[in-house]
Design a protein around this motif. Structure first.
Motif, mmCIF file in Angstrom:
data_model
loop_
_atom_site.group_PDB
_atom_site.id
_atom_site.type_symbol
_atom_site.label_atom_id
_atom_site.label_comp_id
_atom_site.label_asym_id
_atom_site.label_seq_id
_atom_site.Cartn_x
_atom_site.Cartn_y
_atom_site.Cartn_z
ATOM 1 N N GLN A 200 1.100 -1.384 0.094
ATOM 2 C CA GLN A 200 0.084 0.009 0.133
ATOM 3 C C GLN A 200 1.056 1.138 0.134
ATOM 4 O O GLN A 200 0.252 2.218 -0.708
ATOM 5 C CB GLN A 200 -0.873 -0.018 1.200
ATOM 6 N N GLN A 201 1.817 1.295 0.652
ATOM 7 C CA GLN A 201 2.585 2.440 0.828
ATOM 8 C C GLN A 201 3.327 2.840 -0.275
ATOM 9 O O GLN A 201 3.991 3.812 -0.595
ATOM 10 C CB GLN A 201 3.725 2.332 2.071
ATOM 11 N N ASN A 202 3.424 1.772 -1.239
ATOM 12 C CA ASN A 202 4.246 2.061 -2.643
ATOM 13 C C ASN A 202 3.169 2.624 -3.945
ATOM 14 O O ASN A 202 3.650 2.875 -4.895
ATOM 15 C CB ASN A 202 5.130 1.182 -2.966
ATOM 16 N N TYR A 203 1.888 2.537 -3.345
ATOM 17 C CA TYR A 203 0.972 3.051 -4.510
ATOM 18 C C TYR A 203 1.292 4.680 -4.839
ATOM 19 O O TYR A 203 1.905 5.349 -3.829
ATOM 20 C CB TYR A 203 -0.485 2.984 -3.884
ATOM 21 N N ASN A 204 1.121 4.852 -5.988
ATOM 22 C CA ASN A 204 1.162 6.259 -6.473
ATOM 23 C C ASN A 204 2.473 6.962 -6.515
ATOM 24 O O ASN A 204 2.713 8.158 -6.260
ATOM 25 C CB ASN A 204 0.124 7.229 -5.911
ATOM 26 N N LYS A 205 3.632 6.249 -6.316
ATOM 27 C CA LYS A 205 4.905 6.822 -6.208
ATOM 28 C C LYS A 205 5.595 7.220 -7.726
ATOM 29 O O LYS A 205 6.349 7.853 -7.767
ATOM 30 C CB LYS A 205 5.995 5.767 -5.662
ATOM 31 N N ALA A 206 4.763 6.716 -8.537
ATOM 32 C CA ALA A 206 5.218 7.050 -10.090
ATOM 33 C C ALA A 206 4.362 6.557 -10.908
ATOM 34 O O ALA A 206 3.207 5.675 -10.695
ATOM 35 C CB ALA A 206 6.570 6.426 -10.202
ATOM 36 N N ASP A 207 4.481 6.703 -12.140
ATOM 37 C CA ASP A 207 3.397 6.128 -13.270
ATOM 38 C C ASP A 207 3.606 4.603 -13.288
ATOM 39 O O ASP A 207 2.704 3.789 -13.379
ATOM 40 C CB ASP A 207 3.935 6.869 -14.699
ATOM 41 N N PHE A 208 4.792 4.173 -13.151
ATOM 42 C CA PHE A 208 5.232 2.793 -13.073
ATOM 43 C C PHE A 208 6.075 2.333 -11.861
ATOM 44 O O PHE A 208 7.062 3.211 -11.522
ATOM 45 C CB PHE A 208 5.846 2.290 -14.213
ATOM 46 N N ILE A 209 5.856 1.419 -11.373
ATOM 47 C CA ILE A 209 6.817 0.987 -10.039
ATOM 48 C C ILE A 209 7.087 -0.343 -10.258
ATOM 49 O O ILE A 209 6.542 -1.408 -10.555
ATOM 50 C CB ILE A 209 5.906 1.044 -8.664
ATOM 51 N N LEU A 210 8.586 -0.267 -10.353
ATOM 52 C CA LEU A 210 9.321 -1.475 -10.526
ATOM 53 C C LEU A 210 9.603 -2.149 -8.997
ATOM 54 O O LEU A 210 10.487 -1.678 -8.048
ATOM 55 C CB LEU A 210 10.891 -1.199 -10.804
ATOM 56 N N VAL A 211 9.056 -3.260 -8.746
ATOM 57 C CA VAL A 211 9.190 -3.922 -7.308
ATOM 58 C C VAL A 211 10.377 -4.985 -7.359
ATOM 59 O O VAL A 211 10.172 -5.939 -8.510
ATOM 60 C CB VAL A 211 7.842 -4.632 -6.980
ATOM 61 N N ILE A 212 11.196 -5.044 -6.534
ATOM 62 C CA ILE A 212 12.311 -6.043 -6.532
ATOM 63 C C ILE A 212 12.186 -6.814 -5.344
ATOM 64 O O ILE A 212 12.262 -6.125 -4.126
ATOM 65 C CB ILE A 212 13.477 -5.105 -6.900
ATOM 66 N N ASP A 213 12.486 -7.955 -5.374
ATOM 67 C CA ASP A 213 12.734 -8.735 -4.353
ATOM 68 C C ASP A 213 13.867 -8.230 -3.284
ATOM 69 O O ASP A 213 15.005 -7.837 -3.771
ATOM 70 C CB ASP A 213 13.150 -10.197 -4.608
ATOM 71 N N LYS A 214 13.553 -7.947 -2.075
ATOM 72 C CA LYS A 214 14.583 -7.082 -1.271
ATOM 73 C C LYS A 214 15.870 -7.969 -1.189
ATOM 74 O O LYS A 214 16.821 -7.596 -0.584
ATOM 75 C CB LYS A 214 13.959 -6.971 0.084
ATOM 76 N N HIS A 215 15.727 -9.160 -1.314
ATOM 77 C CA HIS A 215 17.023 -10.211 -1.045
ATOM 78 C C HIS A 215 17.935 -10.363 -2.297
ATOM 79 O O HIS A 215 18.904 -10.932 -2.192
ATOM 80 C CB HIS A 215 16.360 -11.522 -0.656
ATOM 81 N N VAL A 216 17.662 -9.632 -3.508
ATOM 82 C CA VAL A 216 18.618 -9.563 -4.433
ATOM 83 C C VAL A 216 19.743 -9.035 -4.228
ATOM 84 O O VAL A 216 19.986 -8.025 -3.360
ATOM 85 C CB VAL A 216 17.842 -8.576 -5.625
ATOM 86 N N THR A 217 20.836 -9.719 -4.520
ATOM 87 C CA THR A 217 22.412 -9.258 -4.326
ATOM 88 C C THR A 217 22.519 -7.839 -4.536
ATOM 89 O O THR A 217 22.168 -7.705 -5.768
ATOM 90 C CB THR A 217 23.235 -10.288 -4.679
ATOM 91 N N LYS A 218 23.176 -6.917 -3.883
ATOM 92 C CA LYS A 218 23.547 -5.541 -4.119
ATOM 93 C C LYS A 218 24.742 -5.590 -4.654
ATOM 94 O O LYS A 218 25.665 -6.592 -4.681
ATOM 95 C CB LYS A 218 23.502 -4.683 -2.699
#
Length: 283
Positions: free
Chosen positions: A263-281
């Motif tokens: 919910q907190q990520n709604y309306n952040k942009a026209d498109f939201i790229l959601v990435i698994d938080k465990h992806v290696t940095k």
């Protein structure tokens, strides 16, 4: 026998589903999943794409490059990035034209520590395809001046130094939620000038994007998500310059579960790229 086969089939299907690992998912501002093709279609129909990345996230960087390639197949593009400061434009141009090599660029421009893995592919794509690549950010030492002494500190700079930033005086709205939140995050002892330093970066990036717009061309800009989230930052300054300008924003967020937009990520942009938080940095 037939019943056992069906039971085994459904059990196997369940196990396969349980093993699926999606690294990312794209959503629109209302939380609806969207295909990559729709993002590209929207991007090709606009003037400016603000791709808000997480600087150390490899999925962000991979998708930036893929989007750039795919948009460039149909439209002429100009590329630009927060990661290059305006006083390094000459060195960047020399590299793009082949006048200097990567080693010389390394020694003459202030490249980010993750340049080689995360931004060099974007620059090399511009070089290979003869795309302009614009260094859009204000030199960091001048942003530091603002953080310490406010916008007034910029007034005493030389004409050349002022050419590396948005025209003065820089408009500023201290009540924009992004700048208000920045003060809250940094605590009560934070200088009220800190959001002004952020604003001078946002204003400068918007200024150089606008300055380098071309007809029937898409300007693809790579910046940290915070600089364009919630349609503020760079986007706010672009719209202040020209309310009718067409801008598409992309925000990067990380979630435990990418199958549903939180919910907190709604309306952040026209498109939201959601990435698994465990992806290696990357760093």
């Amino acid at each position: 026998m037939k019943i056992k086969f069906i039971a085994c089939f459904f059990l196997l299907s369940h196990l396969v589903d349980a093993q699926d690992k999606n690294a990312y998912q794209l959503y629109n501002s209302k939380g609806k999943k969207v295909p990559y093709s729709k993002v590209i279609k929207s991007a090709k129909a606009t003037q400016i794409v603000l791709f808000g990345e997480f600087h150390n996230n490899p999925i962000s960087h991979w998708l930036e490059l893929e989007m750039t390639k795919d948009i460039a197949q149909k439209k002429s593009i100009v590329q630009g990035a927060e990661m290059f400061e305006a006083d390094n434009q000459e060195q960047l141009n020399q590299y793009l034209s082949g006048e200097i090599d990567q080693k010389k660029l390394d020694s003459t421009a202030r490249l980010w520590k993750n340049y080689k893995t995360d931004y060099k592919p974007l620059v090399d794509f511009a070089k290979a395809n003869k795309n302009p690549f614009v260094a859009t950010n204000i030199p960091r030492k001048y942003a530091a001046l603002v953080s310490k002494n406010g916008f007034e500190a910029l007034e005493s700079l030389t004409i050349q130094e002022k050419s590396w930033m948005a025209p003065l005086p820089i408009p500023y709205d201290a009540n924009l939620p992004g700048y208000v939140d920045m003060l809250k995050m940094m605590g009560e002892h934070t200088s009220p000038n800190m959001p002004k330093a952020q604003a001078c970066k946002d204003a400068t990036m918007a200024y150089f994007i606008f300055k380098n717009l071309k007809e029937d061309t898409v300007f693809i800009h790579y910046n940290g998500s915070y600089h364009s989230d919630n349609f503020e930052g760079i986007n706010w300054y672009l719209k202040k310059n020209n309310l009718s300008i067409k801008v598409i924003t992309i925000s990067t967020v990380e979630q435990e579960d990418v199958s549903k937009l939180e919910q907190q990520n709604y309306n952040k942009a026209d498109f939201i790229l959601v990435i698994d938080k465990h992806v290696t940095k990357t760093y």
